[in-house]
Structure formats: C-alpha cells, structure tokens
Design an enzyme around this catalytic site. Structure first.
Site, PDB file in Angstrom:
ATOM      1  N   TYR A   1      -2.337  -1.503  10.176  1.00 29.99           N
ATOM      2  CA  TYR A   1      -2.400  -1.877   8.755  1.00 29.99           C
ATOM      3  C   TYR A   1      -1.163  -1.347   8.030  1.00 29.99           C
ATOM      4  O   TYR A   1      -0.486  -2.085   7.305  1.00 29.99           O
ATOM      5  CB  TYR A   1      -3.684  -1.302   8.146  1.00 29.99           C
ATOM      6  CG  TYR A   1      -3.777  -1.429   6.641  1.00 29.99           C
ATOM      7  CD1 TYR A   1      -4.146  -2.630   6.040  1.00 29.99           C
ATOM      8  CD2 TYR A   1      -3.488  -0.333   5.820  1.00 29.99           C
ATOM      9  CE1 TYR A   1      -4.235  -2.732   4.658  1.00 29.99           C
ATOM     10  CE2 TYR A   1      -3.579  -0.438   4.439  1.00 29.99           C
ATOM     11  CZ  TYR A   1      -3.951  -1.633   3.867  1.00 29.99           C
ATOM     12  OH  TYR A   1      -4.036  -1.737   2.501  1.00 29.99           O
TER      13      TYR A   1
ATOM     14  N   SER B   1       0.849  -1.194   0.000  1.00 27.93           N
ATOM     15  CA  SER B   1       0.000   0.000   0.000  1.00 27.93           C
ATOM     16  C   SER B   1       0.882   1.242   0.000  1.00 27.93           C
ATOM     17  O   SER B   1       2.015   1.210   0.514  1.00 27.93           O
ATOM     18  CB  SER B   1      -0.875   0.015   1.259  1.00 27.93           C
ATOM     19  OG  SER B   1      -1.490   1.280   1.418  1.00 27.93           O
TER      20      SER B   1
ATOM     21  N   LYS C   1       2.038  -3.477   6.288  1.00 29.01           N
ATOM     22  CA  LYS C   1       2.444  -3.371   4.884  1.00 29.01           C
ATOM     23  C   LYS C   1       3.923  -2.985   4.774  1.00 29.01           C
ATOM     24  O   LYS C   1       4.621  -3.432   3.868  1.00 29.01           O
ATOM     25  CB  LYS C   1       1.561  -2.357   4.153  1.00 29.01           C
ATOM     26  CG  LYS C   1       0.086  -2.762   4.056  1.00 29.01           C
ATOM     27  CD  LYS C   1      -0.112  -4.008   3.212  1.00 29.01           C
ATOM     28  CE  LYS C   1      -1.562  -4.227   2.823  1.00 29.01           C
ATOM     29  NZ  LYS C   1      -1.743  -5.406   1.955  1.00 29.01           N
TER      30      LYS C   1
END
Ligand SMILES: NC(=O)c1ccc[n+]([C@@H]2O[C@H](COP(=O)([O-])OP(=O)(O)OC[C@H]3O[C@@H](n4cnc5c(N)ncnc54)[C@H](OP(=O)(O)O)[C@@H]3O)[C@@H](O)[C@H]2O)c1
Length: 256
Positions: free
Chosen positions: A161, A148, A165
């Site tokens: 999150y 991401s 990543k």
C-alpha cells in the site's frame, strides 16, 4: 483575477473516485458546493451511493453516479468515459479510491500486491490517460491524486500500500512537468489518520488509538471534511500556480 471567484467551479465537471463514502464523499460535496457537476463513484449501486448522490445533487443538480470496480483493468478508462458521457466534459479528476491490505511483509501474496498496485497506481494512470486529452483540448484541467503519509513513513503491515502511494506521488511529479504547458495542474493530497470506515476497527481499540494519537502533533484524528479545503485549493483557480505538489493533511503526522 477577482479573489472572490477563486474557488468558483460553476461550469466545471468533476469525477471523484471512491466518493460513495469517506474522504472522496467529502471532496465530492465540496466540489458540488463550489458549483461543479460531479460524477460520484462507488464499486456498486446501492443505498450508500444513492444517499451520497442525493446530497451532492442538492448542491449541484447535474451530478450523476458512475460505477466501477478498479481492480478490473478495463474499469478505469470506462469510468472516465461514463463520466464524460453523462457530464459532457471532464475538467477535474480526483483519483481517491484505494485498496489497503494489512499483512506482515512476509505474508504478502502476489495477488495481494497486484490488487493494491492495480487499484492504487495502474488505475490512476489509466484514468489520467483517459481524462487528459479533453483537458489538453480545453487547456484547463485539475488532477488530484489522494496518497498517504505512508509515502514517506511506511507502516510495517502495509508495505505494498505504502509503495503504491509513493509510486502514485512520483507519477504526479512526472506528469506535472508534462501536462503543465497545457494548463493542467496535477497534485497529490496525502492524508494522515482520518476517521473513515477503513480505520474504524483498528481505532476501536483504545490503547491503539492512544498510541496513534501520540504520533500526531495536533493530537487528534482528522475528519473526512478536513481534506476538503486542500482539495478545493488544488482543484480550482485558487491553485492555478500549484502543480507537482504533495500536500500533507495529517495534523503534522507527515513530519520526519
Ligand atoms: N482514512 C485514512 O485515514 C486515510 C489515510 C491516508 C490515506 N487515505 C487515502 O484516502 C483515500 C480515501 O480513503 P477513505 O478512508 O476515505 O476510504 P473509505 O472510507 O474506505 O472509502 C473507500 C472508497 O473507495 C471505494 N473503493 C474501495 N475499493 C475500491 C475498488 N477496488 N475499486 C473502486 N473503488 C473502490 C469505495 O467504494 P464502495 O463504497 O463501493 O466500497 C469507497 O467509495 C484512499 O486513497 C486512502 O488510501 C486514507
């Protein structure tokens, strides 16, 4: 190397996690169109996965579906084993599935953090551990993780999150050095804002959508199909000299 064959994946077998919908679905269709037999994957059997499999099989008839909830630690290895059992081998692994929880940093529970790290990082490592030996044996392999823009530009409401990543992208650079001598490339594709189910609610608010669009130099949200060209490059002979790379597909959103 004949140039017209660079993206030809005939005879290759691929597993794309999280390919019932969204970016994974688009990548699975792209790989199938180039000739690979594809194991599509979702958390559960059902009409969504069935419809995706039917479309993929139209392009590549040997394709199959595998099921697995990656929050269960044993599922990662089993998904790879199931794909190998159905397809014979596994030449291409696309670790695309993820869990993304939005919460202010102070509200994040231990369970929230563990779930995202499990699905977004630990499962990726386990799948690579399960898939790499076969690739090493055949001295050809392609591993693609889906990250991401948040690796570099974390969102205040997605702390874990974003960290998961970043960790995954670090794993990619680490393994690029270790797997390269065996003919295996490993890269990360980092999407920006792509119109998929996970964004529908947030972007339904026009004021929010306008604010987010202003952060994107190209001034539009991507479609899942916008990730396919980059994925095919990194999963084929066209990308045979690219490893350890982080390819941002974000309309310029990843720029500092
Ligand atoms: N969309 C974006 O704007 C964006 C931006 C940056 C990065 N990304 C990354 O791109 C990848 C794909 O995102 P997307 O937007 O295409 O996702 P999506 O449309 O929300 O689809 C998620 C896929 O992952 C599967 N999945 C969800 N939770 C899972 C779990 N616990 N275990 C196993 N599989 C699970 C789903 O299966 P079911 O259908 O069975 O639920 C589905 O196939 C993700 O890694 C995401 O972090 C997306």
């Amino acid at each position: 190397m004949p140039h017209h064959n660079l993206f030809n994946l005939s005879g290759r077998a691929a597993l794309v996690t999280g390919s019932s919908r969204g970016i994974g679905r688009a990548i699975a269709l792209g790989l199938a169109e180039c000739g690979a037999a594809v194991a599509v994957h979702g958390t559960k059997p059902g009409p969504v996965l069935d419809a995706t499999l039917a479309e993929v099989q139209q392009l590549s008839p040997r394709s199959v579906a595998v099921i697995g909830e990656l929050s269960e630690p044993a599922a990662a290895e089993r998904i790879v084993t199931d794909a190998v059992a159905a397809l014979g081998t596994l030449d291409i692994l696309v670790a695309n599935a993820s869990v993304q929880l939005r919460k202010s940093w102070a509200q994040i529970t231990q369970a929230d953090a563990e779930l995202q790290m499990q699905v977004n990082f630990h499962a990726t490592l386990r799948m690579i551990q399960a898939a790499a030996p076969g690739m090493q044996h055949r001295q050809w392999g392609r591993i693609l993780t889906v990250g991401s823009v948040q690796q570099q530009r974390p969102h205040p409401d997605m702390l874990v999150y974003a960290a998961s990543k970043s960790a995954q992208e670090n794993l990619v650079r680490n393994l690029a050095k270790q797997l390269g001598p065996d003919g295996i490339t490993i890269n990360n594709l980092a999407p920006g804002v792509i119109l998929t189910d996970r964004n529908t609610d947030v972007l339904a608010d026009e004021a929010t959508a306008a604010r987010v669009r202003d952060l994107i130099p190209l001034r539009f949200f991507g479609e899942a199909e916008d990730c396919v060209g980059a994925a095919l490059l990194l999963c084929s002979d066209a990308g045979r000299y690219i490893t350890g790379a982080d390819l941002v597909v974000g309309g310029g959103m990843g720029l500092p």
